[in-house]
Design an enzyme around this catalytic site. Structure first.
Site, PDB file in Angstrom:
ATOM      1  N   GLY A 106      36.295  50.137  40.456  1.00  0.00           N
ATOM      2  CA  GLY A 106      35.272  49.220  39.969  1.00  0.00           C
ATOM      3  C   GLY A 106      35.822  48.334  38.875  1.00  0.00           C
ATOM      4  O   GLY A 106      36.955  48.503  38.414  1.00  0.00           O
ATOM      5  N   SER A 107      35.014  47.375  38.437  1.00  0.00           N
ATOM      6  CA  SER A 107      35.432  46.441  37.399  1.00  0.00           C
ATOM      7  C   SER A 107      34.207  45.981  36.635  1.00  0.00           C
ATOM      8  O   SER A 107      33.076  46.327  36.976  1.00  0.00           O
ATOM      9  CB  SER A 107      36.157  45.236  38.020  1.00  0.00           C
ATOM     10  OG  SER A 107      35.309  44.568  38.931  1.00  0.00           O
ATOM     11  N   GLY A 108      34.431  45.193  35.586  1.00  0.00           N
ATOM     12  CA  GLY A 108      33.325  44.632  34.825  1.00  0.00           C
ATOM     13  C   GLY A 108      32.546  45.648  34.017  1.00  0.00           C
ATOM     14  O   GLY A 108      31.407  45.388  33.638  1.00  0.00           O
ATOM     15  N   SER A 109      33.140  46.811  33.743  1.00  0.00           N
ATOM     16  CA  SER A 109      32.481  47.896  33.002  1.00  0.00           C
ATOM     17  C   SER A 109      31.266  48.457  33.723  1.00  0.00           C
ATOM     18  O   SER A 109      30.453  49.149  33.119  1.00  0.00           O
ATOM     19  CB  SER A 109      32.070  47.436  31.586  1.00  0.00           C
ATOM     20  OG  SER A 109      33.203  47.157  30.804  1.00  0.00           O
TER      21      SER A 109
ATOM     22  N   GLY B  17      29.126  50.952  35.409  1.00  0.00           N
ATOM     23  CA  GLY B  17      29.099  52.403  35.489  1.00  0.00           C
ATOM     24  C   GLY B  17      29.952  53.110  34.462  1.00  0.00           C
ATOM     25  O   GLY B  17      30.118  54.329  34.548  1.00  0.00           O
TER      26      GLY B  17
ATOM     27  N   ARG C   1      44.927  41.585  38.205  1.00  0.00           N
ATOM     28  CA  ARG C   1      44.234  40.296  38.313  1.00  0.00           C
ATOM     29  C   ARG C   1      44.140  39.708  36.916  1.00  0.00           C
ATOM     30  O   ARG C   1      44.434  40.380  35.919  1.00  0.00           O
ATOM     31  CB  ARG C   1      42.817  40.493  38.861  1.00  0.00           C
ATOM     32  CG  ARG C   1      42.014  41.477  38.020  1.00  0.00           C
ATOM     33  CD  ARG C   1      40.558  41.572  38.392  1.00  0.00           C
ATOM     34  NE  ARG C   1      39.904  42.672  37.705  1.00  0.00           N
ATOM     35  CZ  ARG C   1      39.460  42.654  36.466  1.00  0.00           C
ATOM     36  NH1 ARG C   1      39.624  41.556  35.729  1.00  0.00           N
ATOM     37  NH2 ARG C   1      38.863  43.712  35.924  1.00  0.00           N
TER      38      ARG C   1
END
Length: 478
Positions: free
Chosen positions: A214-217, A219, A339
């Site tokens: 996952g990404s973007g914090s 969870g 990325r």
């Protein structure tokens, strides 16, 4: 395994006023169920923004770059960078409606199931009959391994897909780094609530509990006691979290200390910034500044750790950002992301050092030589605008005042009056941000504080739980 840090054992004023549909789309349910299962199912109606006065004959003369999906933060910047290089941008997307700017800016978008590699290869082949395709890339981490596979299939410059896949799984990444002697937090992976409890007892609380992919914090949460651990475990493994892979969580030792992010292109560190987060238990960034206030010795130690990460993970082509905290034993790596970090990070790097990371990434993707020379040294800083409650935005003003302050380089909003706001402890909690640039950090901090204080908003609470629940955040590609 102990909860110790592991050493070898085991991150122009362009006023995007009222960029609302992006935020609105971040607050509705998203499904890929309707996406076509093959390129053959893509219809003419699915191809949006294609100029009608351009003939197929002329199209064959045009060089194009394909973007697999896009992102909430960097997506538009990638399209602009492609055009600056005189290429025709084409977005392949499962849901073209996510990208609300494509029609107004006449960007070509093809609807295709972006989770289906065969469908993407088929669409590439179709587009290759009309365009000279110079390259393929993506701003989204979740599609970057797919980009590597497509590039390999068509003999184009691109990342190594196996290295990207390994890096995108935080458990696998952590294992490789620890084996290479890179300092990382103590950790274990788990797939059941019982395993989480067992691992947390071994590592100790507080601990960070987060999805392995996952990404973007999304969870990610600091669990300070048994109750918070049980609640967040239930959220992640009890069906509330939207997984893009088989459910697997990482339980890791909480490492305290200043948080830094290194922005890298190829194997060269372009800049290191320092990040401040909002209050726990979430990790929503509040302020980011480039360059970070590191001594020469600290900078050299950080670069050494960065290079060791790249070598261990088989990275070294294209962009990478590496997050680490500075502890009593030096830098401890939190995450390696294959990325660019989302905006405002690339904006800050360009303002601070005059290096266009997005443009240089596109150059790599089309086989051109990069120019990573730092042509200036200023301080660039960004402050997030974060909603103070859930509800409906009544108004937001002071944008013009903030933008007119000398030194303010950008004011970006994701919302407008009437937008529903639902906070989830991730990057979508930001309703906007302000960017400032100055010769020194103290001057930049003064400018950014004055600008943020110029902006005011009001949010009315939802009338009932139903109003809030109908605005479930969108799983936006990132």
């Amino acid at each position: 395994m102990s909860g110790k840090i592991m050493f070898g054992t085991a991150r122009s004023f362009t006023l995007a006023l009222y960029d609302v549909r992006v935020r609105r789309l971040c607050m509705r349910n998203y499904s890929r169920e309707w996406a076509p299962s093959s390129a053959a199912e893509t219809t003419d109606a699915d191809r949006l923004g294609h100029p009608q006065n351009v003939t197929a004959e002329a199209d064959k003369m045009r060089k194009a770059l394909i973007l697999i999906e896009n992102t909430r933060t960097n997506g538009r910047s990638y399209v602009e960078a492609v055009r600056r290089l005189r290429l025709h941008p084409i977005i392949l997307a499962a849901d073209p409606a996510l990208y609300d700017y494509v029609a107004a800016e006449r960007i070509e978008v093809a609807r295709v199931d972006t989770t289906n590699l065969d469908a993407l290869i088929g669409e590439y082949s179709r587009l290759g009959k009309s365009f000279d395709i110079a390259g393929v890339t993506s701003a989204a981490e979740s599609f970057y391994a797919t980009v590597g596979k497509i590039c390999r299939n068509f003999n184009l410059p691109g990342p190594d897909p196996e290295s990207i896949e390994q890096c995108c799984n935080k458990a696998a990444q952590r294992q490789v780094l620890a084996a290479a002697g890179v300092p990382v937090p103590g950790y274990r992976s788990a797939t059941t609530a019982a395993e989480v409890q067992c691992v947390a007892a071994e590592i100790g609380l507080p601990a960070v509990l987060k999805p392995a992919v996952g990404s973007g914090s999304r969870g990610v949460r600091l669990c300070r006691d048994a109750r918070e651990l049980a609640e967040h475990t239930d959220y992640l493994l009890g069906g509330k979290h939207m997984w893009r892979s088989s459910p697997e969580v990482l339980v890791e030792q909480f490492v305290d200390g200043p948080h830094y992010i290194a922005e890298i292109m190829g194997d060269e560190v372009i800049g290191i910034g320092i990040t401040e987060y909002g209050p726990p238990p979430h990790f929503v960034f509040r302020q980011l500044t480039f360059p970070a206030p590191l001594t020469d010795e600290q900078y050299e130690r950080a670069v050494d750790v960065v290079q060791r990460c790249l070598r261990a993970l088989g990275l070294g082509w294209g962009p990478t950002n590496i997050e680490f905290r500075w502890t009593e034993v030096g830098p401890v790596v939190i995450e390696v992301n294959p990325r660019l970090a989302g905006n405002p990070d690339p904006q800050l790097v360009q303002l601070a050092f005059d290096v266009d990371l997005i443009g240089e990434h596109i150059k790599l993707a089309i086989g051109e030589q990069c120019n990573l020379s730092k042509r200036q040294s200023r301080t660039a800083t960004a402050r997030s605008l974060i909603a103070d409650r859930d509800g409906t935005l009544d108004y937001i003003d002071g944008i013009d005042r903030a933008a007119a302050i000398p030194g303010v380089a950008d004011v970006k909003l994701y919302v407008r009056p009437g937008t529903p706001i639902v906070r989830n402890g991730d990057y979508c909690d930001r309703i906007g941000y302000v960017v400032a640039v100055a010769p020194s950090r103290s001057s930049a901090d003064t400018i950014i504080q004055r600008a943020v204080e110029s902006i005011d908003w009001s949010i009315s609470p939802f009338s009932d739980l139903h109003d809030q629940e109908q605005y479930t955040p969108l799983y936006f590609p990132d």
